[in-house]
Design a protein around this motif. Structure first.
Motif, PDB file in Angstrom:
ATOM      1  N   LEU A   9     -10.719   4.558   3.688  1.00  0.00           N
ATOM      2  CA  LEU A   9     -10.558   3.831   2.432  1.00  0.00           C
ATOM      3  C   LEU A   9     -11.928   3.370   1.959  1.00  0.00           C
ATOM      4  O   LEU A   9     -12.640   2.673   2.688  1.00  0.00           O
ATOM      5  CB  LEU A   9      -9.637   2.623   2.633  1.00  0.00           C
ATOM      6  CG  LEU A   9      -9.339   1.780   1.399  1.00  0.00           C
ATOM      7  CD1 LEU A   9      -8.506   2.566   0.391  1.00  0.00           C
ATOM      8  CD2 LEU A   9      -8.615   0.506   1.800  1.00  0.00           C
ATOM      9  N   PHE A  10     -12.304   3.772   0.744  1.00  0.00           N
ATOM     10  CA  PHE A  10     -13.577   3.365   0.159  1.00  0.00           C
ATOM     11  C   PHE A  10     -13.434   1.954  -0.402  1.00  0.00           C
ATOM     12  O   PHE A  10     -12.512   1.669  -1.163  1.00  0.00           O
ATOM     13  CB  PHE A  10     -13.983   4.336  -0.955  1.00  0.00           C
ATOM     14  CG  PHE A  10     -15.298   3.997  -1.582  1.00  0.00           C
ATOM     15  CD1 PHE A  10     -16.485   4.335  -0.959  1.00  0.00           C
ATOM     16  CD2 PHE A  10     -15.351   3.327  -2.790  1.00  0.00           C
ATOM     17  CE1 PHE A  10     -17.708   4.015  -1.531  1.00  0.00           C
ATOM     18  CE2 PHE A  10     -16.561   3.007  -3.376  1.00  0.00           C
ATOM     19  CZ  PHE A  10     -17.743   3.355  -2.740  1.00  0.00           C
ATOM     20  N   ILE A  11     -14.351   1.078  -0.021  1.00  0.00           N
ATOM     21  CA  ILE A  11     -14.328  -0.314  -0.468  1.00  0.00           C
ATOM     22  C   ILE A  11     -15.396  -0.502  -1.539  1.00  0.00           C
ATOM     23  O   ILE A  11     -16.577  -0.242  -1.308  1.00  0.00           O
ATOM     24  CB  ILE A  11     -14.602  -1.279   0.710  1.00  0.00           C
ATOM     25  CG1 ILE A  11     -13.634  -1.009   1.859  1.00  0.00           C
ATOM     26  CG2 ILE A  11     -14.535  -2.728   0.250  1.00  0.00           C
ATOM     27  CD1 ILE A  11     -12.186  -1.168   1.500  1.00  0.00           C
ATOM     28  N   ASP A  12     -14.987  -0.976  -2.704  1.00  0.00           N
ATOM     29  CA  ASP A  12     -15.907  -1.190  -3.813  1.00  0.00           C
ATOM     30  C   ASP A  12     -16.518  -2.592  -3.738  1.00  0.00           C
ATOM     31  O   ASP A  12     -16.048  -3.459  -2.998  1.00  0.00           O
ATOM     32  CB  ASP A  12     -15.168  -0.997  -5.137  1.00  0.00           C
ATOM     33  CG  ASP A  12     -16.110  -0.703  -6.295  1.00  0.00           C
ATOM     34  OD1 ASP A  12     -17.312  -0.465  -6.053  1.00  0.00           O
ATOM     35  OD2 ASP A  12     -15.652  -0.712  -7.446  1.00  0.00           O
ATOM     36  N   THR A  13     -17.541  -2.805  -4.545  1.00  0.00           N
ATOM     37  CA  THR A  13     -18.301  -4.055  -4.526  1.00  0.00           C
ATOM     38  C   THR A  13     -17.421  -5.283  -4.729  1.00  0.00           C
ATOM     39  O   THR A  13     -17.559  -6.280  -4.013  1.00  0.00           O
ATOM     40  CB  THR A  13     -19.385  -4.024  -5.622  1.00  0.00           C
ATOM     41  OG1 THR A  13     -20.155  -2.840  -5.475  1.00  0.00           O
ATOM     42  CG2 THR A  13     -20.285  -5.238  -5.541  1.00  0.00           C
ATOM     43  N   VAL A  19     -13.820 -10.691  -0.376  1.00  0.00           N
ATOM     44  CA  VAL A  19     -13.648 -10.931   1.055  1.00  0.00           C
ATOM     45  C   VAL A  19     -14.702 -11.907   1.583  1.00  0.00           C
ATOM     46  O   VAL A  19     -14.413 -12.743   2.435  1.00  0.00           O
ATOM     47  CB  VAL A  19     -13.706  -9.591   1.828  1.00  0.00           C
ATOM     48  CG1 VAL A  19     -13.835  -9.810   3.319  1.00  0.00           C
ATOM     49  CG2 VAL A  19     -12.470  -8.765   1.524  1.00  0.00           C
ATOM     50  N   SER A  20     -15.914 -11.826   1.064  1.00  0.00           N
ATOM     51  CA  SER A  20     -17.039 -12.601   1.591  1.00  0.00           C
ATOM     52  C   SER A  20     -17.196 -13.990   0.997  1.00  0.00           C
ATOM     53  O   SER A  20     -17.837 -14.842   1.604  1.00  0.00           O
ATOM     54  CB  SER A  20     -18.340 -11.839   1.352  1.00  0.00           C
ATOM     55  OG  SER A  20     -18.264 -10.581   1.933  1.00  0.00           O
ATOM     56  N   VAL A  45     -14.922   2.322   4.464  1.00  0.00           N
ATOM     57  CA  VAL A  45     -16.254   2.869   4.203  1.00  0.00           C
ATOM     58  C   VAL A  45     -16.812   2.295   2.905  1.00  0.00           C
ATOM     59  O   VAL A  45     -16.065   1.942   1.992  1.00  0.00           O
ATOM     60  CB  VAL A  45     -16.236   4.417   4.133  1.00  0.00           C
ATOM     61  CG1 VAL A  45     -15.847   5.017   5.461  1.00  0.00           C
ATOM     62  CG2 VAL A  45     -15.302   4.912   3.048  1.00  0.00           C
ATOM     63  N   ILE A  46     -18.157   2.179   2.862  1.00  0.00           N
ATOM     64  CA  ILE A  46     -18.854   1.779   1.644  1.00  0.00           C
ATOM     65  C   ILE A  46     -20.046   2.707   1.461  1.00  0.00           C
ATOM     66  O   ILE A  46     -20.467   3.390   2.395  1.00  0.00           O
ATOM     67  CB  ILE A  46     -19.333   0.311   1.673  1.00  0.00           C
ATOM     68  CG1 ILE A  46     -20.347   0.085   2.794  1.00  0.00           C
ATOM     69  CG2 ILE A  46     -18.170  -0.644   1.785  1.00  0.00           C
ATOM     70  CD1 ILE A  46     -21.022  -1.259   2.734  1.00  0.00           C
ATOM     71  N   SER A  47     -20.602   2.703   0.271  1.00  0.00           N
ATOM     72  CA  SER A  47     -21.796   3.502  -0.003  1.00  0.00           C
ATOM     73  C   SER A  47     -23.021   2.593  -0.041  1.00  0.00           C
ATOM     74  O   SER A  47     -22.902   1.367  -0.108  1.00  0.00           O
ATOM     75  CB  SER A  47     -21.650   4.215  -1.351  1.00  0.00           C
ATOM     76  OG  SER A  47     -21.639   3.261  -2.398  1.00  0.00           O
ATOM     77  N   ARG A  48     -24.187   3.210  -0.027  1.00  0.00           N
ATOM     78  CA  ARG A  48     -25.423   2.430  -0.152  1.00  0.00           C
ATOM     79  C   ARG A  48     -25.466   1.701  -1.490  1.00  0.00           C
ATOM     80  O   ARG A  48     -25.951   0.580  -1.576  1.00  0.00           O
ATOM     81  CB  ARG A  48     -26.643   3.337  -0.013  1.00  0.00           C
ATOM     82  CG  ARG A  48     -26.884   3.752   1.421  1.00  0.00           C
ATOM     83  CD  ARG A  48     -28.095   4.598   1.508  1.00  0.00           C
ATOM     84  NE  ARG A  48     -27.641   5.980   1.335  1.00  0.00           N
ATOM     85  CZ  ARG A  48     -28.396   7.037   1.444  1.00  0.00           C
ATOM     86  NH1 ARG A  48     -29.668   6.911   1.694  1.00  0.00           N
ATOM     87  NH2 ARG A  48     -27.904   8.233   1.298  1.00  0.00           N
ATOM     88  N   PHE A  54     -23.555  -5.372  -3.853  1.00  0.00           N
ATOM     89  CA  PHE A  54     -23.027  -6.539  -3.153  1.00  0.00           C
ATOM     90  C   PHE A  54     -24.136  -7.555  -2.889  1.00  0.00           C
ATOM     91  O   PHE A  54     -23.991  -8.749  -3.179  1.00  0.00           O
ATOM     92  CB  PHE A  54     -22.374  -6.085  -1.846  1.00  0.00           C
ATOM     93  CG  PHE A  54     -21.948  -7.198  -0.947  1.00  0.00           C
ATOM     94  CD1 PHE A  54     -20.882  -8.016  -1.274  1.00  0.00           C
ATOM     95  CD2 PHE A  54     -22.609  -7.425   0.248  1.00  0.00           C
ATOM     96  CE1 PHE A  54     -20.479  -9.039  -0.432  1.00  0.00           C
ATOM     97  CE2 PHE A  54     -22.215  -8.438   1.101  1.00  0.00           C
ATOM     98  CZ  PHE A  54     -21.146  -9.247   0.752  1.00  0.00           C
ATOM     99  N   LEU A  55     -25.250  -7.094  -2.342  1.00  0.00           N
ATOM    100  CA  LEU A  55     -26.363  -8.005  -2.056  1.00  0.00           C
ATOM    101  C   LEU A  55     -26.935  -8.609  -3.329  1.00  0.00           C
ATOM    102  O   LEU A  55     -27.238  -9.806  -3.375  1.00  0.00           O
ATOM    103  CB  LEU A  55     -27.445  -7.276  -1.263  1.00  0.00           C
ATOM    104  CG  LEU A  55     -27.034  -6.863   0.149  1.00  0.00           C
ATOM    105  CD1 LEU A  55     -28.124  -6.018   0.792  1.00  0.00           C
ATOM    106  CD2 LEU A  55     -26.697  -8.063   0.996  1.00  0.00           C
TER     107      LEU A  55
END
Length: 75
Positions: A9-13, A19-20, A45-48, A54-55
């Protein structure tokens, strides 16, 4: 979960932010949903790009801190 869990499952920003960040409107729902997927054996999974977004979101909106400038020497 009522359906079979996906293998990945791809997790988006926005999901990472929910969640955070405990003050996010969907914080509890996002945590519970991701926990259910993990418990069902789904690989999250997430992408770069998502990690960068996110950061940048956390630095820019929640903490007020700025990311370090790699070109500037530490004093």
């Amino acid at each position: 979960m009522t359906e079979a869990a996906p293998e990945r499952l791809f997790i988006d920003t926005n999901i990472l932010v929910y969640v955070s960040w405990p003050a996010a409107p969907l914080h509890q729902q996002a945590r519970a949903t991701l926990a259910a997927y993990v418990e069902a054996g789904t690989l999250l999974v997430i992408s770069r790009q998502v990690l960068r977004e996110f950061l940048a979101t956390l630095w820019g909106n929640f903490s007020g801190a700025k990311p370090p400038n790699p070109r500037r020497k530490a004093r």
